[in-house]
Design a protein around this motif. Sequence first.
Motif, PDB file in Angstrom:
ATOM      1  N   ARG A 240       0.867  -1.250  -0.175  1.00 45.03           N
ATOM      2  CA  ARG A 240       0.090  -0.097  -0.088  1.00 45.03           C
ATOM      3  C   ARG A 240       0.736   1.214  -0.073  1.00 45.03           C
ATOM      4  O   ARG A 240       0.607   2.045  -0.519  1.00 45.03           O
ATOM      5  N   ALA A 241       1.820   1.290   0.790  1.00 42.06           N
ATOM      6  CA  ALA A 241       2.819   2.586   0.984  1.00 42.06           C
ATOM      7  C   ALA A 241       3.472   2.520  -0.595  1.00 42.06           C
ATOM      8  O   ALA A 241       3.399   3.851  -0.778  1.00 42.06           O
ATOM      9  N   VAL A 243       2.278   1.981  -3.292  1.00 43.76           N
ATOM     10  CA  VAL A 243       1.314   2.525  -4.330  1.00 43.76           C
ATOM     11  C   VAL A 243       0.587   3.894  -4.217  1.00 43.76           C
ATOM     12  O   VAL A 243       0.357   4.377  -5.091  1.00 43.76           O
ATOM     13  N   LEU A 244       0.561   4.021  -2.766  1.00 43.99           N
ATOM     14  CA  LEU A 244      -0.070   5.258  -2.374  1.00 43.99           C
ATOM     15  C   LEU A 244       0.783   6.425  -2.201  1.00 43.99           C
ATOM     16  O   LEU A 244       0.381   7.584  -2.323  1.00 43.99           O
ATOM     17  N   ALA A 278     -12.991  -3.287   3.235  1.00 40.32           N
ATOM     18  CA  ALA A 278     -13.553  -2.438   4.024  1.00 40.32           C
ATOM     19  C   ALA A 278     -13.676  -1.155   3.379  1.00 40.32           C
ATOM     20  O   ALA A 278     -14.186  -0.059   3.874  1.00 40.32           O
ATOM     21  N   SER A 279     -12.997  -0.641   2.221  1.00 38.78           N
ATOM     22  CA  SER A 279     -12.670   0.618   1.719  1.00 38.78           C
ATOM     23  C   SER A 279     -12.909   0.541   0.121  1.00 38.78           C
ATOM     24  O   SER A 279     -12.200  -0.204  -0.473  1.00 38.78           O
ATOM     25  N   PHE A 281     -12.253   2.790  -1.787  1.00 36.51           N
ATOM     26  CA  PHE A 281     -11.088   3.533  -2.275  1.00 36.51           C
ATOM     27  C   PHE A 281      -9.806   2.631  -2.463  1.00 36.51           C
ATOM     28  O   PHE A 281      -9.545   2.359  -3.767  1.00 36.51           O
ATOM     29  N   MET A 282      -9.845   1.764  -1.442  1.00 36.30           N
ATOM     30  CA  MET A 282      -8.682   0.584  -1.639  1.00 36.30           C
ATOM     31  C   MET A 282      -9.056  -0.378  -2.814  1.00 36.30           C
ATOM     32  O   MET A 282      -8.276  -0.843  -3.551  1.00 36.30           O
ATOM     33  N   LEU A 285      -8.258   0.232  -6.258  1.00 40.76           N
ATOM     34  CA  LEU A 285      -6.771   0.132  -6.555  1.00 40.76           C
ATOM     35  C   LEU A 285      -6.487  -1.263  -7.067  1.00 40.76           C
ATOM     36  O   LEU A 285      -5.167  -1.331  -7.585  1.00 40.76           O
ATOM     37  N   ARG A 290      -2.039  -6.958  -8.265  1.00 39.81           N
ATOM     38  CA  ARG A 290      -0.775  -5.975  -8.928  1.00 39.81           C
ATOM     39  C   ARG A 290       0.706  -6.461  -8.125  1.00 39.81           C
ATOM     40  O   ARG A 290       1.761  -6.113  -8.264  1.00 39.81           O
TER      41      ARG A 290
END
Lengths: 321, 321
Positions: A240-241, A243-244, A278-279, A281-282, A285, A290
């Motif tokens: 996550r870190a 990609v975000l 849960a999200s 937004f996530m 992605l 990926r």
Amino acid sequence: MTEAIDVDLAGRRLRVGLDVGGTKIDAVAVTPEGDVVARLRRPTGWGAEAVVDTIASTVTALAGEAGIDAAAVSSVGIGIPGLVDVTTGRVLHAVNLGVESLDLADRVADRLRVPVHVENDVKAAALGAAAMREIDGSMAFLNLGTGVAAGIVVDGVIWRGSRGTAGEVGHLSVDPNGRLCSCGQRGCIETLCGGGALARAWAVPGALPVLDILDAAERGDVGARALRADLFNGAAAAVRALVLSADVERVIIGGGLTALGDRLLSGIRTALQAGAEASSFMRSLHLDDRIELLPAGSPAAAFGAALVGAATPLKEIVTHG
Amino acid sequence: MTEAIDVDLAGRRLRVGLDVGGTKIDAVAVTPEGDVVARLRRPTGWGAEAVVDTIASTVTALAGEAGIDAAAVSSVGIGIPGLVDVTTGRVLHAVNLGVESLDLADRVADRLRVPVHVENDVKAAALGAAAMREIDGSMAFLNLGTGVAAGIVVDGVIWRGSRGTAGEVGHLSVDPNGRLCSCGQRGCIETLCGGGALARAWAVPGALPVLDILDAAERGDVGARALRADLFNGAAAAVRALVLSADVERVIIGGGLTALGDRLLSGIRTALQAGAEASSFMRSLHLDDRIELLPAGSPAAAFGAALVGAATPLKEIVTHG
């Protein structure tokens, strides 16, 4: 490069790449077309002199294995842990090798009489993984070994950032109440999914503590289950870190923990899917799609070192490969 | 561009940039040399039609303010929240503006008869901040507003990443037990230092809840002190994430919370210093030296939009400016 020169080089000029780890050196010889024609693993020496010695003798032995004269080696690239000044080829603080400061490129070049380039091992592995998987855009190579770090490659070029810390997601804290990290912070991603931190937290002697943790977790051991969750959640946090922040298109997971094979990949994938649950937004992605695992035993790190040694743009290799 | 053309343009061709926020539009007119010659703030309309209307009328009014004919405007750039397709100029999910889907570039171009480009507001602001601060290498613009997001600019170009999520550090979780985020995750950086999340957690009505939190913290209110710590620690976590992933050289902090002025900057700096205290690795990054605050009221966001509108490389503006 013209076709005529290509043919001429193929027969007698090889790029050698070495991935220098704490216990072993993985070395490959690569043709100008990007084919690995020889591979050799040897124990790494301890301390500056022994590191230089074992690197030089490994190159000679590898050339022998490939059936060519050592003089036919056109370049040597070295991936090595620690702080690397790629311009001078100097290595600092490679603590796992007993090296405090070493002019590695110069020392090896003096011995072998070929151009030598040195790169941080994770960055070299990232370049190699991007080349072997033929990734054109952006990618991160997430190394899950004793420690945790990533290398980023964009359009076939190692992306260093402004001071060389691009991809150092292992030391992002994701839990203010987490375990103390060897870096001094608390709850670093490395405390969750680094092999060293997991072995310390497990505290049961064994040759492969993280494998033991997974086995014990499957038998229902509560402590092992918590550590297994840490492993998967920590690696998911690293993905996550990457990609975000840098928004790499793909994350290739490598390093010693890939010996866990599909249990590792499916565990990280499940953690990413739980986060996406849960999200929205996530979910958008598609992180679980990926990621991929570099097969255990892949020569990507040494291959990347060979690319570094030849200072060859990745795209050229990919086109030929 | 030759000097003769420069001189010719300066008198009668202006680039207009608009930063379209939830409550107001900030508009600037910029000469080819990069000088802001007019600025105007107007309320934003609600809903697609009103957004198009207020943008078009603001451009006309701004030209009037600059003492030029609206026909002398050579390009319009718009920074706007939401998902922006920069190729088509289409905006999706700009919920603060009541816009679900809008062909913004086409609609405004039809009204004004000039080329129109649209960009995500934080990315446009990042470009503007990099230009105004004359940053040549890499930087992130960390927007602390109702929400939290960053834009990254490398060598004068917006760095989008592979799918446009580069810099979305607001939704990195840094505490598994943290507050629930509007995105559905727990402990996101935005739950710590987003103005919206802080206002919800404070739950005392007021025009400027985050200012009220700082004031109450200084009076010794325990709840306010905890939220103040969240604000500073959350912003520090965002800075760390940007440097340890993308390794930008500088982080410029902007957005509505910059109204807090030096209290914000010194609080974040102290949080970064406390983290460096514990960790020699973090200390080596000198993060506290790498942040700065965009002055409240800076036209950077609208200026960046003007650059987007003209599709002018940043370096050209910086050289002239």
